[in-house]
Write a protein that holds these residues in place. Structure first.
Motif, PDB file in Angstrom:
ATOM      1  N   LEU A 118     -12.810  28.424  73.991  1.00 41.36           N
ATOM      2  CA  LEU A 118     -14.131  27.923  74.373  1.00 41.36           C
ATOM      3  C   LEU A 118     -14.642  28.597  75.638  1.00 41.36           C
ATOM      4  O   LEU A 118     -15.789  29.048  75.711  1.00 41.36           O
ATOM      5  N   THR A 119     -13.783  28.697  76.645  1.00 41.07           N
ATOM      6  CA  THR A 119     -14.204  29.313  77.902  1.00 41.07           C
ATOM      7  C   THR A 119     -14.270  30.832  77.807  1.00 41.07           C
ATOM      8  O   THR A 119     -15.092  31.457  78.481  1.00 41.07           O
ATOM      9  N   GLY A 120     -13.405  31.428  76.976  1.00 43.80           N
ATOM     10  CA  GLY A 120     -13.441  32.878  76.822  1.00 43.80           C
ATOM     11  C   GLY A 120     -14.719  33.363  76.165  1.00 43.80           C
ATOM     12  O   GLY A 120     -15.238  34.437  76.511  1.00 43.80           O
ATOM     13  N   ARG A 125     -20.275  30.701  82.267  1.00 51.83           N
ATOM     14  CA  ARG A 125     -21.162  29.559  82.094  1.00 51.83           C
ATOM     15  C   ARG A 125     -20.561  28.316  82.760  1.00 51.83           C
ATOM     16  O   ARG A 125     -19.394  28.317  83.161  1.00 51.83           O
ATOM     17  N   PRO A 126     -21.327  27.237  82.884  1.00 57.08           N
ATOM     18  CA  PRO A 126     -20.815  26.040  83.568  1.00 57.08           C
ATOM     19  C   PRO A 126     -19.524  25.477  82.960  1.00 57.08           C
ATOM     20  O   PRO A 126     -18.637  25.028  83.697  1.00 57.08           O
ATOM     21  N   VAL A 127     -19.414  25.492  81.627  1.00 59.06           N
ATOM     22  CA  VAL A 127     -18.197  24.966  81.008  1.00 59.06           C
ATOM     23  C   VAL A 127     -16.993  25.809  81.398  1.00 59.06           C
ATOM     24  O   VAL A 127     -15.883  25.285  81.598  1.00 59.06           O
ATOM     25  N   ASP A 128     -17.183  27.102  81.528  1.00 59.67           N
ATOM     26  CA  ASP A 128     -16.092  27.987  81.949  1.00 59.67           C
ATOM     27  C   ASP A 128     -15.669  27.676  83.372  1.00 59.67           C
ATOM     28  O   ASP A 128     -14.469  27.564  83.680  1.00 59.67           O
ATOM     29  N   THR A 129     -16.625  27.508  84.250  1.00 61.96           N
ATOM     30  CA  THR A 129     -16.311  27.190  85.649  1.00 61.96           C
ATOM     31  C   THR A 129     -15.615  25.848  85.770  1.00 61.96           C
ATOM     32  O   THR A 129     -14.643  25.704  86.531  1.00 61.96           O
ATOM     33  N   ALA A 130     -16.079  24.850  85.016  1.00 59.68           N
ATOM     34  CA  ALA A 130     -15.489  23.518  85.075  1.00 59.68           C
ATOM     35  C   ALA A 130     -14.036  23.533  84.604  1.00 59.68           C
ATOM     36  O   ALA A 130     -13.152  22.931  85.236  1.00 59.68           O
ATOM     37  N   VAL A 131     -13.769  24.234  83.508  1.00 57.87           N
ATOM     38  CA  VAL A 131     -12.397  24.298  82.983  1.00 57.87           C
ATOM     39  C   VAL A 131     -11.487  25.069  83.941  1.00 57.87           C
ATOM     40  O   VAL A 131     -10.331  24.692  84.165  1.00 57.87           O
ATOM     41  N   LEU A 132     -11.995  26.133  84.529  1.00 59.31           N
ATOM     42  CA  LEU A 132     -11.194  26.890  85.496  1.00 59.31           C
ATOM     43  C   LEU A 132     -10.837  26.032  86.702  1.00 59.31           C
ATOM     44  O   LEU A 132      -9.691  26.060  87.184  1.00 59.31           O
ATOM     45  N   LEU A 133     -11.783  25.270  87.202  1.00 57.21           N
ATOM     46  CA  LEU A 133     -11.490  24.384  88.333  1.00 57.21           C
ATOM     47  C   LEU A 133     -10.488  23.303  87.947  1.00 57.21           C
ATOM     48  O   LEU A 133      -9.581  22.973  88.716  1.00 57.21           O
ATOM     49  N   LEU A 134     -10.650  22.739  86.752  1.00 62.41           N
ATOM     50  CA  LEU A 134      -9.738  21.697  86.289  1.00 62.41           C
ATOM     51  C   LEU A 134      -8.311  22.228  86.142  1.00 62.41           C
ATOM     52  O   LEU A 134      -7.356  21.580  86.567  1.00 62.41           O
ATOM     53  N   THR A 135      -8.171  23.403  85.529  1.00 62.54           N
ATOM     54  CA  THR A 135      -6.829  23.972  85.372  1.00 62.54           C
ATOM     55  C   THR A 135      -6.218  24.346  86.715  1.00 62.54           C
ATOM     56  O   THR A 135      -5.002  24.224  86.902  1.00 62.54           O
ATOM     57  N   LEU A 136      -7.039  24.777  87.659  1.00 59.18           N
ATOM     58  CA  LEU A 136      -6.528  25.094  88.992  1.00 59.18           C
ATOM     59  C   LEU A 136      -5.993  23.850  89.675  1.00 59.18           C
ATOM     60  O   LEU A 136      -4.942  23.882  90.341  1.00 59.18           O
ATOM     61  N   VAL A 137      -6.686  22.726  89.514  1.00 59.55           N
ATOM     62  CA  VAL A 137      -6.217  21.463  90.088  1.00 59.55           C
ATOM     63  C   VAL A 137      -4.897  21.041  89.443  1.00 59.55           C
ATOM     64  O   VAL A 137      -3.954  20.617  90.127  1.00 59.55           O
ATOM     65  N   VAL A 138      -4.806  21.165  88.107  1.00 61.30           N
ATOM     66  CA  VAL A 138      -3.586  20.773  87.398  1.00 61.30           C
ATOM     67  C   VAL A 138      -2.400  21.621  87.854  1.00 61.30           C
ATOM     68  O   VAL A 138      -1.292  21.115  88.058  1.00 61.30           O
ATOM     69  N   ILE A 139      -2.627  22.923  88.025  1.00 57.87           N
ATOM     70  CA  ILE A 139      -1.548  23.806  88.472  1.00 57.87           C
ATOM     71  C   ILE A 139      -1.137  23.485  89.902  1.00 57.87           C
ATOM     72  O   ILE A 139       0.044  23.562  90.258  1.00 57.87           O
ATOM     73  N   SER A 140      -2.097  23.094  90.727  1.00 60.61           N
ATOM     74  CA  SER A 140      -1.807  22.854  92.154  1.00 60.61           C
ATOM     75  C   SER A 140      -1.057  21.547  92.387  1.00 60.61           C
ATOM     76  O   SER A 140      -0.272  21.443  93.336  1.00 60.61           O
TER      77      SER A 140
END
Length: 307
Positions: A118-120, A125-140
């Motif tokens: 979906l993000t690829g 786009r906004p959905v890509d940015t939102a998913v990237l931020l969410l995955t970064l939080v999960v990894i952190s």
């Protein structure tokens, strides 16, 4: 293909021997396991000597290893210090952890690849940015924080689930622990799929398929996704062994008596037979998973051939 499989199986032998030898040596330097059998009081010399003879700890380390490996090939992984065969502990622990790992891998494949595609396809786009931020939080966030937080909210405060898993470890009870176990890997799968999809989207074979007038769904599933999954499959294949061996934190949080729990107890009590036996099986799981991943490459990409 057959020659390749035979060659890979032969290559597994020195890897298996080297890994088990390293683990055996590392476990044997943890401390004196006999000292832990006598509780807080020090064992008298006669009792300590008898226990060492009983468990074969009076022999040199290299001789202990050869004896252990000889017994492994006959299906004997030794006896724990409580007198219970290690194979019995495996018989109760591995089915639980396998169910937990399967649930975690399903989360990785379904959610991770779906979000990655979906993000690829919508990079920037906004959905890509939102998913990237969410995955970064999960990894952190560490896994034990995620597990304890979900256990507190869903189990204690809201009462949606049982705070701990029962001794039966049913599949429905393992859904939340499986999500916690897969959370970090799921985030990596999402980001890896996104990157691979975004790169391959500009490839010549994708442009050719679009120029031929093929439907968008077919272009994505048959051409783009199939080639983009090779690095993702590599990660998931190596992650299977890591999930089984790295479930110590998750199993401790949710009171799951699986492989992680037995490894924790074995390390805590300096039970060398239990630790080495479980790690030996995990090494085999890791080697087999890597072999299956290599064979799956040819399925995903027909250009790959094995001599």
């Amino acid at each position: 293909m057959g020659r390749y499989v035979i060659r890979r199986l032969l290559q597994m032998i020195p890897v298996f021997v080297g890994a088990t030898l390293l683990i055996f040596l590392m476990v044997n330097v943890m401390g004196d396991p006999i000292a832990g059998l006598c509780g807080d009081r020090e064992c008298d010399p006669a009792t300590a000597a008898q226990l060492r003879r009983e468990f074969g700890l009076d022999k040199p380390v290299w001789q202990q290893y050869l004896t252990y490996m000889g017994n492994v090939f006959t299906g004997d992984f030794g006896t724990a210090f409580n007198g219970q065969p290690v194979t019995e502990l495996m018989g109760t622990a591995f089915p639980v952890t396998i169910r937990l790992t399967i649930i975690a891998v399903i989360f990785e494949v379904v959610i991770g690849i779906t979000l990655g595609v979906l993000t690829g396809l919508r990079r920037g786009r906004p959905v890509d940015t939102a998913v990237l931020l969410l995955t970064l939080v999960v990894i952190s966030v560490p896994t034990f924080v995620t597990g304890l937080l979900l256990q507190l909210l869903l189990g204690v405060k809201w009462g949606w689930i049982a705070p701990s898993v029962s001794s039966e470890a049913r599949v429905d009870e393992l859904i939340l622990p499986g999500l916690v176990l897969a959370s970090v890997s799921l985030a990596y799968v999402t980001r890896l799929t996104r990157t691979s999809i975004a790169e391959n989207r500009r490839s010549d074979y994708v442009r050719t398929a679009v120029a031929k007038g093929l439907p968008r769904r077919r272009v994505i599933t048959r051409h783009l996704l199939r080639n983009s999954l090779i690095p993702v499959v590599t990660f998931i294949g190596t992650d299977v062994g890591a999930l089984m061996g790295g479930a110590i934190v998750t199993e401790r949080i949710f009171n799951i008596h699986g492989v992680g729990y037995q490894l924790y107890q074995g390390i805590l009590r300096q039970n060398t037979q239990t630790v080495v036996g479980f790690v030996t099986v995990l090494v085999l799981v890791f080697l087999v998973a890597n072999l299956l991943v290599d064979l799956l490459y040819a399925v995903l990409d027909p250009r790959i051939r094995y001599a």
